[in-house]
Design an enzyme around this catalytic site. Sequence first.
Site, PDB file in Angstrom:
ATOM      1  N   ASP A   1       3.743  -9.672   8.980  1.00  0.00           N
ATOM      2  CA  ASP A   1       4.379  -9.634   7.762  1.00  0.00           C
ATOM      3  C   ASP A   1       5.411  -8.514   7.652  1.00  0.00           C
ATOM      4  O   ASP A   1       6.508  -8.558   7.000  1.00  0.00           O
ATOM      5  CB  ASP A   1       3.251  -9.533   6.724  1.00  0.00           C
ATOM      6  CG  ASP A   1       3.822  -9.666   5.297  1.00  0.00           C
ATOM      7  OD1 ASP A   1       5.118 -10.429   5.263  1.00  0.00           O
ATOM      8  OD2 ASP A   1       3.367  -9.077   4.060  1.00  0.00           O
TER       9      ASP A   1
ATOM     10  N   TYR B   1      -5.199 -13.181  -3.985  1.00  0.00           N
ATOM     11  CA  TYR B   1      -4.331 -12.589  -2.940  1.00  0.00           C
ATOM     12  C   TYR B   1      -5.290 -13.314  -1.508  1.00  0.00           C
ATOM     13  O   TYR B   1      -6.408 -13.131  -1.486  1.00  0.00           O
ATOM     14  CB  TYR B   1      -4.591 -11.232  -2.586  1.00  0.00           C
ATOM     15  CG  TYR B   1      -4.318 -10.453  -1.485  1.00  0.00           C
ATOM     16  CD1 TYR B   1      -3.156 -11.015  -0.582  1.00  0.00           C
ATOM     17  CD2 TYR B   1      -5.063  -9.152  -1.218  1.00  0.00           C
ATOM     18  CE1 TYR B   1      -2.867 -10.191   0.592  1.00  0.00           C
ATOM     19  CE2 TYR B   1      -4.363  -8.482  -0.001  1.00  0.00           C
ATOM     20  CZ  TYR B   1      -3.676  -8.938   0.920  1.00  0.00           C
ATOM     21  OH  TYR B   1      -3.217  -8.238   1.996  1.00  0.00           O
TER      22      TYR B   1
ATOM     23  N   HIS C   1      -2.584 -11.660   5.051  1.00  0.00           N
ATOM     24  CA  HIS C   1      -2.894 -10.522   6.019  1.00  0.00           C
ATOM     25  C   HIS C   1      -4.349 -10.559   6.677  1.00  0.00           C
ATOM     26  O   HIS C   1      -4.534  -9.806   7.339  1.00  0.00           O
ATOM     27  CB  HIS C   1      -2.874  -9.263   5.420  1.00  0.00           C
ATOM     28  CG  HIS C   1      -1.303  -9.142   4.727  1.00  0.00           C
ATOM     29  ND1 HIS C   1      -1.393  -8.382   3.478  1.00  0.00           N
ATOM     30  CD2 HIS C   1      -0.251  -9.515   5.395  1.00  0.00           C
ATOM     31  CE1 HIS C   1       0.011  -8.325   3.251  1.00  0.00           C
ATOM     32  NE2 HIS C   1       0.653  -9.162   4.262  1.00  0.00           N
TER      33      HIS C   1
ATOM     34  N   CYS D   1       0.853  -1.385  -0.062  1.00  0.00           N
ATOM     35  CA  CYS D   1       0.142   0.026  -0.277  1.00  0.00           C
ATOM     36  C   CYS D   1       0.769   1.227   0.046  1.00  0.00           C
ATOM     37  O   CYS D   1       1.911   1.248   0.549  1.00  0.00           O
ATOM     38  CB  CYS D   1      -0.775   0.105   1.128  1.00  0.00           C
ATOM     39  SG  CYS D   1      -1.929  -1.443   1.400  1.00  0.00           S
TER      40      CYS D   1
END
Length: 688
Positions: free
Chosen positions: A265, A169, A172, A30
Amino acid sequence: MRDSRFDILFEPVQIGPHTTRNRFYQVPHCTGMGYRHPNAEAAHRGIKAEGGWGVVCTQETEIHSTSDLSPANEGRLWSDADIPALRLMTDAVHEHGSLAAIQLVHGGSHSPNLYSRQPAIAPSHTTVDWGGPIQARGMDLTDIKNLRNWYVEAAKRAKIAGFDIIYAYAGHDMTILQHFLSARHNHRTDHYGGSFENRLRLFREVVSDLKDSVGDTCAIAIRFAVEELLGSDGIEHKNEGHDVIEALAEEPDLWDVNLSDWTNDSQTSRFAKEGFQEPYTAFVKSVTTKPVVGVGRYTSPDTMVRLINSGHLDLIGAARPSIADPHLPRKIEQGRINDIRECIGCNICTAGDNTNVPMRCTQNPTVGEEWRRGWHPERLRPLSSKQHLIIGGGPAGLESARTLTNRGADVTLAEARKTLGGRVTLESSLPGLNEWARVRDYRIGQLAEKPNAQLYTQSPIAAGDVLSFGIPNVVLATGANWRTDGVGRTHKHPLSYLLAPNVFSPDTLMQTGPDKLPNGTIAFFDDDTFYLGSVLAEQVAHTGRRVLFITPNPIVAPYSDNTLEQDRIQRRLIDLGVKIISLHKLAGLSKHTITAACIYSNVETVYECQALVPVTMRLPNDRLWLELQARKSDWQDAGINSVTRIGDCHTPDLIAAAVQAGYQYGAEFGEPVTTPKREVFAGGTVQS
Ligand code: ADP
Ligand code: SF4
């Protein structure tokens, strides 16, 4: 010329129908620029491609209005109207011969849909994990069919937008594909729930749909978190994390593997060092023949070579190292290892995304300003030889010296202390923060090679010195000092009882170390909301002293939620036996006691305590500035044209802000004043 040891990093790797020119892979991350700042996003990614990253990814990109992450500012691909904004990014990446990748996401119960006002969806009835008291509806088979179709439609749009690699994806703890896989989230009793194969079904189907719809020209990548660090309650790399990769081993064209959730992460250097994901991801290459990319805040080319040679990874993934140095691969290629600007692992970048604004970076002040101000991490306009005197060798002073000398100016920098680095030198000696010294070391390293830079330590400068030197352009980068009178967010007037010998400022504590504190109990009053109070408390706790941590906030260091550290910080203080007294302000201090008052009821509690360290706010160290202002009439005779305050001595702020102030002064000195550009983006039409 590059060192032949690093040749392997520049080998091409085939990824489905495409070949990347080298092994440097900027994984999805991001930026806070997202769909609201597409020009800024494109310029940021384009500079990475220019800097040699063979693959450059966007951030997570919402595939449908039921995956609305507003007010967060991620990628968006709800309809054809979103294509032109993303085309800006792929064009910018292709211009430099790199591959462009997009990470498609449906957030499921992580998407509160605050803007789209659609009901949230999830494998099973559940709560949405942020954004208010919102629930997500358990999906029926029609919903699942629709979801598969949304992925296909979004992938087709991504292909039209020019992407070479399209991601499914599942990481997360923020994606519906991961939630279907996870027994913690998926309580279904039909053929999409229960057994491992049933929970995997949707993931398998979506990957297959993507291949069928766009796989002829686009590579299909999977981003999958092999470990959640939740024990048997989560996906573990030794159990289902392994099984998922084995079951889908040859399905995608590339595996991008990591830890979940985001706080695991993207751990800060305070809590995890380079390569911290290796124990979890090492197995992946043994169960697939497809190329594998992984991350671990890698900045050392030797480590990168080891990862390839040991068969751990095929591609070196990087988010933060590519932010701190978008030209890292090119520097390795050109044999300029000492020019690499290494990430310090502070997560100021994640704080940008978490507060929905374009990110900034402590090491790279140009991040987020590539399009708006036209800043470039490696290029500066030349400056005809102008002499500068810089007073103060902290991050602001060092960065202004670096940029000015790069432009050709002659710089004299004077620092009062024995060592350069200012607050960075002090703070990097605190527990876990040693990598922060890279802010200082990178800049000293750059300046050491410059004949037009003279650096002096142990050189305190007074107003009379400035006038007698007669150097025309003076930069004051003299920093700031912590207050000791309690004034800050909570107390607006000085607290008279803090004028006492058992009150220690954070500056004193950092300069002298904790051994000068009295024995017994040390109280911290933390009204600052970020890291410093907690890291000083940790340092004192390590000495065996009892520590009270008084804060008006409900949790320790609440701002550090944005740097993904808050839970680790609070846990560490608890583990060290620090007594946390939240929702309290100061009400009194004596030689052996401290009084705290509840911020709601004002009910007071007295604790035994031998010393207090208030961490509230800082005041600019502007004495020299005021003295020079008082002698302004002498400037002309002394040959002085300008005196400018930058960094903390102007406005105390983050280290990132001081670096930016130094860069801005150095990069824009002598340039015409311009107004930064502003993006106008409406209905899929991008205007600049
Ligand atoms: P910033 O974050 O703005 O760079 P710092 O506090 O990190 O600020 O650094 C300021 C530096 O300026 C400190 O190292 C301090 O010793 C130095 N300094 C302050 N006043 C003077 C002075 N009069 N002469 C020389 N150095 C000074
Ligand atoms: Fe690294 Fe900090 Fe820059 Fe993020 S802000 S890229 S963690 S130096």
